[in-house]
Design a protein around this motif. Sequence first.
Motif, short mmCIF file in Angstrom:
data_model
loop_
_atom_site.label_atom_id
_atom_site.label_comp_id
_atom_site.label_asym_id
_atom_site.label_seq_id
_atom_site.Cartn_x
_atom_site.Cartn_y
_atom_site.Cartn_z
N TYR A 4 0.86 -1.19 0.00
CA TYR A 4 0.00 0.00 0.00
C TYR A 4 0.89 1.24 0.00
CZ TYR A 4 1.01 0.30 5.04
OH TYR A 4 1.64 0.40 6.24
N THR A 5 0.30 2.38 -0.17
CA THR A 5 1.04 3.64 -0.14
C THR A 5 0.80 4.32 1.20
OG1 THR A 5 0.88 3.92 -2.54
CG2 THR A 5 1.38 5.88 -1.22
N ALA A 6 1.89 4.60 1.90
CA ALA A 6 1.79 5.20 3.23
C ALA A 6 2.18 6.67 3.17
CB ALA A 6 2.69 4.47 4.21
N ALA A 7 1.62 7.44 4.09
CA ALA A 7 1.96 8.85 4.23
C ALA A 7 3.04 8.98 5.31
CB ALA A 7 0.73 9.66 4.60
N PHE A 8 4.19 9.51 4.93
CA PHE A 8 5.29 9.73 5.86
C PHE A 8 5.58 11.21 5.98
CE2 PHE A 8 6.12 5.36 6.25
CZ PHE A 8 7.17 5.15 7.14
N ARG A 9 5.91 11.64 7.18
CA ARG A 9 6.42 12.99 7.42
C ARG A 9 7.80 12.83 8.06
NH1 ARG A 9 2.88 17.31 10.11
NH2 ARG A 9 3.80 18.58 8.45
N VAL A 10 8.83 13.31 7.38
CA VAL A 10 10.21 13.12 7.83
C VAL A 10 10.85 14.49 8.04
CG1 VAL A 10 12.44 12.09 7.28
CG2 VAL A 10 10.34 10.96 6.52
N TRP A 11 11.54 14.61 9.17
CA TRP A 11 12.19 15.89 9.46
C TRP A 11 13.43 16.04 8.60
CZ3 TRP A 11 16.49 18.50 11.17
CH2 TRP A 11 16.28 19.79 11.67
N ARG A 12 13.51 17.17 7.91
CA ARG A 12 14.68 17.50 7.08
C ARG A 12 15.28 18.80 7.57
NH1 ARG A 12 14.92 15.29 2.13
NH2 ARG A 12 17.15 15.59 2.55
N GLY A 13 16.57 18.83 7.72
CA GLY A 13 17.23 20.06 8.14
C GLY A 13 18.58 19.77 8.76
N ASP A 14 19.13 20.79 9.42
CA ASP A 14 20.42 20.64 10.08
C ASP A 14 20.43 21.45 11.37
OD1 ASP A 14 20.74 23.30 9.26
OD2 ASP A 14 21.87 22.75 7.48
N ALA A 15 21.62 21.76 11.86
CA ALA A 15 21.72 22.46 13.14
C ALA A 15 21.12 23.87 13.09
CB ALA A 15 23.20 22.54 13.56
N ASP A 16 20.99 24.42 11.90
CA ASP A 16 20.44 25.77 11.76
C ASP A 16 18.92 25.78 11.68
OD1 ASP A 16 22.99 26.93 11.77
OD2 ASP A 16 23.24 26.52 9.62
N GLY A 17 18.31 24.61 11.58
CA GLY A 17 16.85 24.55 11.53
C GLY A 17 16.37 23.62 10.44
N GLY A 18 15.07 23.38 10.42
CA GLY A 18 14.49 22.50 9.41
C GLY A 18 13.00 22.39 9.60
#
Length: 256
Positions: A4-18
Amino acid sequence: MSSYTAAFRVWRGDADGGALEDFAVEVNEGEVVLDIIHRLQATQASDLAVRWNCKAGKCGSCSAEINGRPRLLCMTRMSVFSPEETITVTPLRAFPVVRDLVTDVSFNYAKAREVPAFVPPEGVAAGDYRMQQIDVERPQEFRKCIECFLCQDTCHVVRDHEENKAAFAGPRFLMRIAELDMHPLDAAAGAGLDRRKTAQDEHGLGYCNITKCCTEVCPENIKITDNALIPLKERAVDRKYDPLVWLGDKIFRRSE
Protein backbone atom coordinates in the motif's frame (compact mmCIF):
# COMPACT_ATOMS: atom_id res chain seq x y z
CA MET A 1 -2.70 -6.39 2.39
CA SER A 2 0.59 -7.08 0.57
CA SER A 3 1.42 -3.48 -0.36
CA TYR A 4 0.00 0.00 0.00
CA THR A 5 1.04 3.64 -0.14
CA ALA A 6 1.79 5.20 3.23
CA ALA A 7 1.96 8.85 4.23
CA PHE A 8 5.29 9.73 5.86
CA ARG A 9 6.42 12.99 7.42
CA VAL A 10 10.21 13.12 7.83
CA TRP A 11 12.19 15.89 9.46
CA ARG A 12 14.68 17.50 7.08
CA GLY A 13 17.23 20.06 8.14
CA ASP A 14 20.42 20.64 10.08
CA ALA A 15 21.72 22.46 13.14
CA ASP A 16 20.44 25.77 11.76
CA GLY A 17 16.85 24.55 11.53
CA GLY A 18 14.49 22.50 9.41
CA ALA A 19 10.95 21.27 8.95
CA LEU A 20 8.84 18.18 8.37
CA GLU A 21 8.54 17.12 4.75
CA ASP A 22 5.67 14.98 3.42
CA PHE A 23 6.19 11.86 1.32
CA ALA A 24 3.95 9.17 -0.16
CA VAL A 25 5.91 5.92 -0.26
CA GLU A 26 5.24 2.28 -1.05
CA VAL A 27 5.10 -0.19 1.85
CA ASN A 28 5.36 -3.96 1.38
CA GLU A 29 4.39 -6.72 3.74
CA GLY A 30 6.94 -7.49 6.47
CA GLU A 31 8.87 -4.24 6.20
CA VAL A 32 10.17 -2.05 9.00
CA VAL A 33 10.42 1.74 9.15
CA LEU A 34 14.10 1.62 8.15
CA ASP A 35 13.10 -0.13 4.91
CA ILE A 36 10.81 2.80 4.10
CA ILE A 37 13.52 5.35 4.89
CA HIS A 38 15.85 3.48 2.52
CA ARG A 39 13.15 3.50 -0.14
CA LEU A 40 12.79 7.25 0.27
CA GLN A 41 16.54 7.61 -0.20
CA ALA A 42 16.42 5.45 -3.32
CA THR A 43 13.41 7.08 -4.96
CA GLN A 44 12.62 10.56 -3.62
CA ALA A 45 15.24 11.98 -1.27
CA SER A 46 18.71 10.76 -2.17
CA ASP A 47 20.34 13.22 0.25
CA LEU A 48 18.30 12.12 3.29
CA ALA A 49 20.73 11.47 6.15
CA VAL A 50 20.10 8.53 8.50
CA ARG A 51 22.48 6.56 10.69
CA TRP A 52 22.21 2.76 10.59
CA ASN A 53 24.40 -0.32 10.48
CA CYS A 54 23.20 -3.85 11.35
CA LYS A 55 19.45 -3.64 10.67
CA ALA A 56 19.07 -6.36 13.30
CA GLY A 57 18.43 -4.37 16.48
CA LYS A 58 21.90 -5.00 17.86
CA CYS A 59 24.05 -1.99 16.94
CA GLY A 60 21.82 0.79 18.28
CA SER A 61 22.66 3.07 15.34
CA CYS A 62 19.24 3.79 13.86
CA SER A 63 17.68 5.49 16.87
CA ALA A 64 15.05 8.10 16.04
CA GLU A 65 11.59 9.16 17.15
CA ILE A 66 8.56 7.66 15.43
CA ASN A 67 5.31 9.48 16.12
CA GLY A 68 7.11 11.10 19.04
CA ARG A 69 8.30 7.87 20.67
CA PRO A 70 12.02 6.96 20.78
CA ARG A 71 12.47 3.74 18.78
CA LEU A 72 14.89 1.82 16.61
CA LEU A 73 13.93 2.28 12.96
CA CYS A 74 14.97 -1.30 12.18
CA MET A 75 12.85 -2.84 14.93
CA THR A 76 9.63 -0.90 14.33
CA ARG A 77 7.43 -2.91 11.99
CA MET A 78 5.10 -1.12 9.63
CA SER A 79 2.40 -3.58 10.63
CA VAL A 80 1.96 -1.75 13.97
CA PHE A 81 0.55 1.23 12.05
CA SER A 82 -2.68 1.36 10.08
CA PRO A 83 -2.42 2.05 6.32
CA GLU A 84 -4.34 5.30 6.83
CA GLU A 85 -1.98 6.59 9.52
CA THR A 86 0.56 9.33 8.85
CA ILE A 87 3.91 8.24 10.28
CA THR A 88 6.19 11.00 11.52
CA VAL A 89 9.92 10.33 11.81
CA THR A 90 12.11 12.85 13.61
CA PRO A 91 15.63 12.88 15.10
CA LEU A 92 16.30 12.21 18.79
CA ARG A 93 15.13 15.33 20.56
CA ALA A 94 17.61 15.28 23.44
CA PHE A 95 20.69 15.67 21.26
CA PRO A 96 21.88 18.27 18.71
CA VAL A 97 20.91 17.63 15.10
CA VAL A 98 23.71 17.06 12.61
CA ARG A 99 21.47 16.63 9.57
CA ASP A 100 18.01 15.16 8.99
CA LEU A 101 17.66 12.07 11.26
CA VAL A 102 21.30 12.07 12.41
CA THR A 103 22.09 13.55 15.82
CA ASP A 104 25.30 14.23 17.69
CA VAL A 105 25.31 11.74 20.58
CA SER A 106 28.83 12.57 21.78
CA PHE A 107 27.30 13.66 25.11
CA ASN A 108 26.90 9.97 25.90
CA TYR A 109 30.49 9.07 25.14
CA ALA A 110 31.68 11.93 27.35
CA LYS A 111 29.52 10.57 30.19
CA ALA A 112 30.87 7.05 29.61
CA ARG A 113 34.42 8.31 30.12
CA GLU A 114 33.43 9.87 33.45
CA VAL A 115 32.46 6.50 34.98
CA PRO A 116 35.51 4.80 36.57
CA ALA A 117 36.12 1.35 35.15
CA PHE A 118 36.05 -1.98 36.99
CA VAL A 119 38.84 -2.15 39.59
CA PRO A 120 40.43 -5.64 39.61
CA PRO A 121 40.96 -7.27 43.01
CA GLU A 122 44.56 -7.31 44.18
CA GLY A 123 46.40 -10.61 44.10
CA VAL A 124 43.90 -12.37 41.85
CA ALA A 125 44.78 -13.06 38.22
CA ALA A 126 42.04 -12.40 35.66
CA GLY A 127 41.70 -16.10 34.88
CA ASP A 128 41.24 -16.92 38.56
CA TYR A 129 38.14 -14.81 39.20
CA ARG A 130 35.43 -16.85 40.94
CA MET A 131 31.85 -15.71 41.49
CA GLN A 132 28.59 -17.24 42.59
CA GLN A 133 26.20 -17.79 39.68
CA ILE A 134 23.61 -15.50 41.27
CA ASP A 135 26.19 -12.70 41.30
CA VAL A 136 26.91 -13.33 37.62
CA GLU A 137 23.25 -13.27 36.63
CA ARG A 138 22.23 -10.15 38.53
CA PRO A 139 24.25 -7.59 36.50
CA GLN A 140 24.28 -9.69 33.31
CA GLU A 141 20.99 -8.12 32.22
CA PHE A 142 22.66 -4.70 32.00
CA ARG A 143 25.29 -6.02 29.60
CA LYS A 144 22.60 -6.51 26.96
CA CYS A 145 22.67 -2.73 26.42
CA ILE A 146 23.31 -1.88 22.75
CA GLU A 147 23.89 1.83 23.50
CA CYS A 148 21.09 3.04 21.28
CA PHE A 149 20.65 5.89 23.81
CA LEU A 150 16.87 5.74 23.58
CA CYS A 151 16.77 5.73 27.38
CA GLN A 152 18.93 8.84 27.44
CA ASP A 153 16.67 10.50 24.89
CA THR A 154 13.40 9.79 26.69
CA CYS A 155 14.70 10.70 30.18
CA HIS A 156 13.06 14.05 30.89
CA VAL A 157 16.01 15.15 33.03
CA VAL A 158 18.14 15.13 29.86
CA ARG A 159 15.42 15.75 27.29
CA ASP A 160 13.70 18.77 28.81
CA HIS A 161 16.43 20.43 30.85
CA GLU A 162 19.61 21.27 28.97
CA GLU A 163 21.04 22.77 32.16
CA ASN A 164 21.02 19.33 33.84
CA LYS A 165 23.31 17.64 31.34
CA ALA A 166 26.56 18.68 32.98
CA ALA A 167 25.58 17.12 36.31
CA PHE A 168 23.55 14.09 35.17
CA ALA A 169 24.93 10.90 33.61
CA GLY A 170 21.53 9.62 32.50
CA PRO A 171 19.98 6.17 32.95
CA ARG A 172 22.41 4.34 30.68
CA PHE A 173 25.47 5.30 32.73
CA LEU A 174 23.81 5.20 36.13
CA MET A 175 22.99 1.63 35.13
CA ARG A 176 26.69 1.09 34.45
CA ILE A 177 27.55 2.38 37.93
CA ALA A 178 24.89 0.10 39.43
CA GLU A 179 26.37 -2.87 37.56
CA LEU A 180 29.85 -2.16 38.92
CA ASP A 181 28.51 -1.56 42.42
CA MET A 182 26.85 -4.99 42.31
CA HIS A 183 30.02 -6.72 41.11
CA PRO A 184 31.42 -8.78 44.01
CA LEU A 185 34.98 -8.60 42.66
CA ASP A 186 35.06 -4.85 42.03
CA ALA A 187 37.74 -3.49 44.38
CA ALA A 188 36.78 0.17 43.98
CA ALA A 189 36.32 0.67 47.72
CA GLY A 190 39.85 -0.58 48.40
CA ALA A 191 41.13 1.92 45.86
CA GLY A 192 39.35 4.76 47.66
CA LEU A 193 36.38 4.98 45.29
CA ASP A 194 32.87 4.98 46.76
CA ARG A 195 30.66 4.24 43.75
CA ARG A 196 27.43 4.98 45.62
CA LYS A 197 28.66 8.35 46.83
CA THR A 198 29.98 9.35 43.41
CA ALA A 199 26.70 8.23 41.81
CA GLN A 200 24.94 10.71 44.06
CA ASP A 201 27.49 13.52 44.12
CA GLU A 202 29.07 13.39 40.66
CA HIS A 203 26.62 11.60 38.34
CA GLY A 204 23.28 13.07 39.45
CA LEU A 205 21.54 9.98 40.81
CA GLY A 206 19.26 12.25 42.84
CA TYR A 207 17.87 13.83 39.67
CA CYS A 208 16.24 10.53 38.68
CA ASN A 209 12.64 10.33 39.91
CA ILE A 210 12.07 6.76 38.67
CA THR A 211 9.29 7.43 36.16
CA LYS A 212 10.40 4.26 34.29
CA CYS A 213 10.27 6.00 30.91
CA CYS A 214 13.79 4.68 30.22
CA THR A 215 12.67 1.10 30.81
CA GLU A 216 9.63 1.55 28.56
CA VAL A 217 11.70 2.42 25.47
CA CYS A 218 14.56 -0.05 25.94
CA PRO A 219 14.66 -2.38 22.89
CA GLU A 220 16.49 -5.03 24.94
CA ASN A 221 13.76 -4.98 27.62
CA ILE A 222 16.28 -4.20 30.35
CA LYS A 223 14.49 -3.25 33.57
CA ILE A 224 16.68 -0.20 34.02
CA THR A 225 14.59 1.43 36.73
CA ASP A 226 13.56 -1.56 38.82
CA ASN A 227 16.77 -3.57 38.65
CA ALA A 228 19.46 -0.86 38.45
CA LEU A 229 18.38 2.65 39.42
CA ILE A 230 16.07 1.93 42.36
CA PRO A 231 18.50 -0.55 44.02
CA LEU A 232 21.35 1.94 43.48
CA LYS A 233 19.28 4.71 45.06
CA GLU A 234 18.48 2.48 48.02
CA ARG A 235 22.12 1.59 48.59
CA ALA A 236 23.22 5.22 48.21
CA VAL A 237 20.64 6.38 50.77
CA ASP A 238 21.55 3.58 53.17
CA ARG A 239 25.19 4.62 52.88
CA LYS A 240 24.48 8.31 53.36
CA TYR A 241 22.17 8.01 56.36
CA ASP A 242 23.68 5.00 58.13
CA PRO A 243 24.43 6.28 61.67
CA LEU A 244 27.56 4.12 61.93
CA VAL A 245 28.91 5.61 58.70
CA TRP A 246 28.08 9.09 59.98
CA LEU A 247 29.90 8.40 63.26
CA GLY A 248 32.90 6.98 61.42
CA ASP A 249 33.11 10.04 59.20
CA LYS A 250 33.02 12.29 62.27
CA ILE A 251 35.77 10.34 64.03
CA PHE A 252 38.09 10.16 61.02
CA ARG A 253 37.49 13.81 60.14
CA ARG A 254 38.33 14.82 63.70
CA SER A 255 41.57 12.83 63.65
CA GLU A 256 42.83 14.43 60.46
